[in-house]
Design a protein around this motif. Structure first.
Motif, PDB file in Angstrom:
ATOM      1  N   PRO A   7      44.408  29.001  82.223  1.00  0.00           N
ATOM      2  CA  PRO A   7      43.260  28.470  81.471  1.00  0.00           C
ATOM      3  C   PRO A   7      41.987  28.412  82.311  1.00  0.00           C
ATOM      4  CG  PRO A   7      45.196  27.117  81.099  1.00  0.00           C
ATOM      5  CD  PRO A   7      45.545  28.067  82.210  1.00  0.00           C
ATOM      6  N   LEU A  10      40.649  32.012  82.599  1.00  0.00           N
ATOM      7  CA  LEU A  10      40.136  32.521  81.327  1.00  0.00           C
ATOM      8  C   LEU A  10      38.807  31.868  80.949  1.00  0.00           C
ATOM      9  CD1 LEU A  10      43.417  32.796  79.215  1.00  0.00           C
ATOM     10  CD2 LEU A  10      41.886  34.663  79.821  1.00  0.00           C
ATOM     11  N   PHE A  11      38.737  30.551  81.031  1.00  0.00           N
ATOM     12  CA  PHE A  11      37.516  29.881  80.584  1.00  0.00           C
ATOM     13  C   PHE A  11      36.379  30.049  81.582  1.00  0.00           C
ATOM     14  CE2 PHE A  11      40.621  27.433  77.947  1.00  0.00           C
ATOM     15  CZ  PHE A  11      40.130  27.881  76.721  1.00  0.00           C
ATOM     16  N   ILE A  82      43.598  34.027  74.981  1.00  0.00           N
ATOM     17  CA  ILE A  82      42.790  32.808  74.954  1.00  0.00           C
ATOM     18  C   ILE A  82      43.511  31.717  74.164  1.00  0.00           C
ATOM     19  CG2 ILE A  82      40.633  31.818  74.095  1.00  0.00           C
ATOM     20  CD1 ILE A  82      39.340  34.573  74.709  1.00  0.00           C
ATOM     21  N   HIS A  85      47.325  31.241  76.311  1.00  0.00           N
ATOM     22  CA  HIS A  85      47.249  30.759  77.693  1.00  0.00           C
ATOM     23  C   HIS A  85      46.012  29.910  77.964  1.00  0.00           C
ATOM     24  CE1 HIS A  85      50.710  33.126  78.824  1.00  0.00           C
ATOM     25  NE2 HIS A  85      50.149  34.218  78.296  1.00  0.00           N
ATOM     26  N   GLY A  86      44.984  30.068  77.121  1.00  0.00           N
ATOM     27  CA  GLY A  86      43.793  29.247  77.304  1.00  0.00           C
ATOM     28  C   GLY A  86      43.941  27.891  76.645  1.00  0.00           C
ATOM     29  N   PHE A  87      44.274  27.905  75.347  1.00  0.00           N
ATOM     30  CA  PHE A  87      44.418  26.664  74.602  1.00  0.00           C
ATOM     31  C   PHE A  87      45.849  26.136  74.580  1.00  0.00           C
ATOM     32  CE2 PHE A  87      40.531  28.492  72.742  1.00  0.00           C
ATOM     33  CZ  PHE A  87      39.677  27.409  72.886  1.00  0.00           C
TER      34      PHE A  87
END
Length: 663
Positions: A7, A10-11, A82, A85-87
């Motif tokens: 995360p 990615l962010f 996203i 693995h992000g959220f």
């Protein structure tokens, strides 16, 4: 560990990508204002990408399928990564979907890697050579990291060592593919290209749901000569409109334009791909030292530099582009036709020529003389205007000033002053009379269409000629203008409209095909057909690529009964004869002549005769030294095969006026 690292990566990448996008947009906005449909363009962009752009990409089946797998897989994988693995949406369904997307992307990336093992000369190297590795790293890392989400492997498998390796792979792939879109790199075209399609300066080029085939838009944009604040052409990169700068930034450096450019092939100092990349350098400032593609022939890389507010063509010292590069272009639009990103190279070249001609008065070789002739005598050769109808002294041509109206206005063009092309004009008059067409000519009232002046950058002379022709045409009534010259045909059809001249215009090959289909013209078998001879047809750029007419000339040749052998470079990929864009006037030297290359294409077919449909093509090809095949205009071939019509060959009810049939 991965659930913490991914995360963050990615962010952080997304945030930097957004910052890069704002920075990139500010670079484009250095250009002059341009009216665009902001929201509508964005909404239409997906269709333009999936339909119009891929129509061009699909000409290369290998890269088309590779692009679908790689780009499609990446877009889907990025969005799912996203979410997953992000959220942290660890759904098995989403996990399996992400596995499928990354597998698709990985497969496509393998084909990218295969192509890059021994890339064609037209492809840029340098950073582009690392792209396959970055694509593979992104796909493989997210594939492995997603296996636990899909329930295939347990959480935490492989320990911190594998987690660290995957984090490095993700960081590598994300940096190249996310940051590269907006900060620069091989993938930059994905961001700029999408917005270029949304806010293209020629939105009319794209198809609509109600019109499957894209409309042609090939006429040059008019300059506002009455606005003292408007620049006369482009002196520096910031003088381009902002969406032109956006279009330059969308270049994928595939080199398709390079492979089709006749000037590049002839060894003249022009490479359309390098030219667009030089404009990108000018957009942000710097030199071309980091360009890794084919240079301009005879000009090493690293010798050009500039910035957004510096002259593109300098009188002395380093500059982005040398003047002879701009004057090498034949304006054939082969580069535009081949570009998968739909960049308008010719518009940019003419914009820069306009500055050199109008502001600096620097038109090379015979350019200044030709422009002076156009002003003084209304024709580029400087011939006495009173001799415009000498070729037809014995033909008793009907004049518009005597008739006042006619179904067809025959636009003679400046072939009237050339002895060779006078044969074409006489042949077409014979066709018109044999078909009993109600026609007339302007005679001494006709002036040059302005094509040469406009392509040489002299917008003022073009507009003067065009307005005088429009004023003359407004005095008479006619339904169709017909011309044997594709350049005049194009000007009247597509470039007079901005100045108030809207006409129905036909090329003579299209008009002849209509006469044949109506039964108004009767042909016997041509003597060449009886001899078993073969013929090949050369597509004029201004009839084919500019106006999309490929079938009518071939239909006419078929009606003559002559076997046609197509050249490898024919249709929309026809090689230019070298006669357009004022190229014979500016006469920039290269390693070989463009018409010699075209004649080599012709000789490969083994044809005994070349059919043409343009006075420029006739002159350029006949300028090739013998031995070579004979060159004849389509009108000449048709005139040779005309036979007297049977008395009752067609019922009276079936004979409609020509203009009605054309409409």
């Amino acid at each position: 560990m991965l659930n913490t690292i991914l995360p963050i990566l990615l962010f952080a990448a997304l945030a930097l990508t957004v910052i890069g996008a704002v920075r990139r947009f500010s670079l484009w906005r250095q250009g002059r204002p341009a009216e665009v449909d902001w929201l509508g363009g964005l909404l239409k962009m997906p269709r333009r990408y999936l339909v119009d752009l891929h129509h061009v990409v699909d000409r290369d089946k290998y890269i088309s399928k590779t692009h679908v797998a790689t780009a499609g897989g990446f877009v889907l994988a990025a969005l799912l990564a996203i979410l997953v693995h992000g959220f942290g949406l660890h759904s098995r369904i989403l996990g399996w979907a992400l596995l499928a997307a990354t597998a698709c992307m990985f497969t496509g990336a393998l084909f990218v890697a295969k192509r890059r093992r021994d890339p064609p000369a037209r492809l840029s190297k340098g950073p582009w050579m690392r792209l396959p590795k970055s694509l593979l790293a992104f796909a493989a890392s997210f594939f492995i990291a997603t296996l636990p989400v899909a329930g295939i492997l347990p959480e935490g498998f492989g320990g911190w060592i594998l987690a660290a390796v995957l984090a490095v792979g993700v960081a590598w792939g994300v940096s190249e593919l996310f940051l590269g879109m907006t900060w620069g790199g091989p993938i930059k075209h994905a961001f700029a290209g999408a917005l270029h399609l949304a806010w293209h300066r020629r939105a009319e080029r794209f198809s609509t749901p109600h019109n499957a085939s894209a409309a042609r838009s090939s006429g040059l944009k008019a300059l506002n000569l009455h606005d003292p604040k408007a620049p006369l052409g482009v002196e520096k990169p910031a003088d381009f409109t902002w969406n032109q700068l956006l279009g330059f930034d969308a270049c994928v450096q595939c080199g398709r334009c390079e492979s089709m450019c006749p000037a590049f092939a002839a060894g003249q100092p022009l490479n359309p791909k390098k030219l667009i990349q030089d404009m990108v350098v000018g957009l942000k400032g710097g030199s071309d030292a980091h360009y890794f593609g084919s240079p301009y022939p005879g000009k090493p890389v690293g010798e050009h530099a500039g910035g957004p507010h510096l002259p593109i063509v300098a009188r002395q010292g380093k500059a982005l582009v040398d003047a002879e590069t701009l004057w090498s272009c034949t304006t054939c639009r082969a580069c535009v036709e081949e570009c998968p990103m739909m960049i308008e190279h010719v518009d940019a070249i003419v914009d820069m020529r306009r500055h050199l001609t109008l502001e600096r008065g620097e038109t090379p070789n015979k350019g200044a003389e030709v422009l002076e002739n156009l002003i003084a005598t209304d024709n580029p050769g400087g011939f006495a205007p009173g001799g415009r109808l000498n070729w037809a002294a014995d033909l008793d041509l009907p004049l518009m000033k005597d008739k006042g109206q006619a179904e067809v206005l025959f636009w003679v063009g400046d072939g009237a002053f050339d002895m060779r092309n006078q044969r074409t004009l006489r042949a077409f008059v014979k066709v018109l009379k044999a078909a009993k067409v109600d026609f007339a000519v302007l005679g001494l009232e006709e002036r040059d269409s302005g094509d040469v002046a406009r392509r040489l950058g002299d917008e003022a002379t073009f507009q003067q000629l065009a307005k005088r022709n429009i004023e003359t045409l407004s005095q008479y009534r006619f339904q169709t203008i017909v011309s044997c010259d594709p350049h005049s045909f194009h000007m009247l059809k597509n470039e007079y409209g901005d100045l108030g001249g809207h006409y129905q215009v036909q090329h003579h090959s299209t008009f002849i095909e209509t006469l044949l289909s109506r039964g108004s013209l009767h042909l016997g078998q041509h003597a060449l057909a009886e001899q078993g001879a073969t013929i090949t047809y050369h597509d004029p750029c201004y009839l084919g690529r500019y106006n999309g007419e490929y079938e009518a000339p071939r239909a006419v040749l078929k009606a003559l009964g002559i076997a046609v052998k197509e050249m490898e470079r024919s249709g929309f990929r026809s090689r230019c004869c070298g006669g357009g864009g004022g190229a014979p006037i500016t006469d920039i030297p290269g390693k070989q002549r463009i018409p010699d290359m075209r004649m080599a294409d012709i000789k490969e077919t083994g044809a005994e005769l070349v059919a043409v449909g343009c006075p420029q093509c006739t002159l350029m090809l006949e300028g090739v030294v013998a031995p070579r095949p004979e060159i004849k205009d389509i009108a000449e071939l048709v005139a040779e095969a005309i036979v007297e019509a049977p008395v009752d060959s067609k019922p009276a009810a079936a004979r409609r006026p020509v203009a009605e049939a054309l409409s």
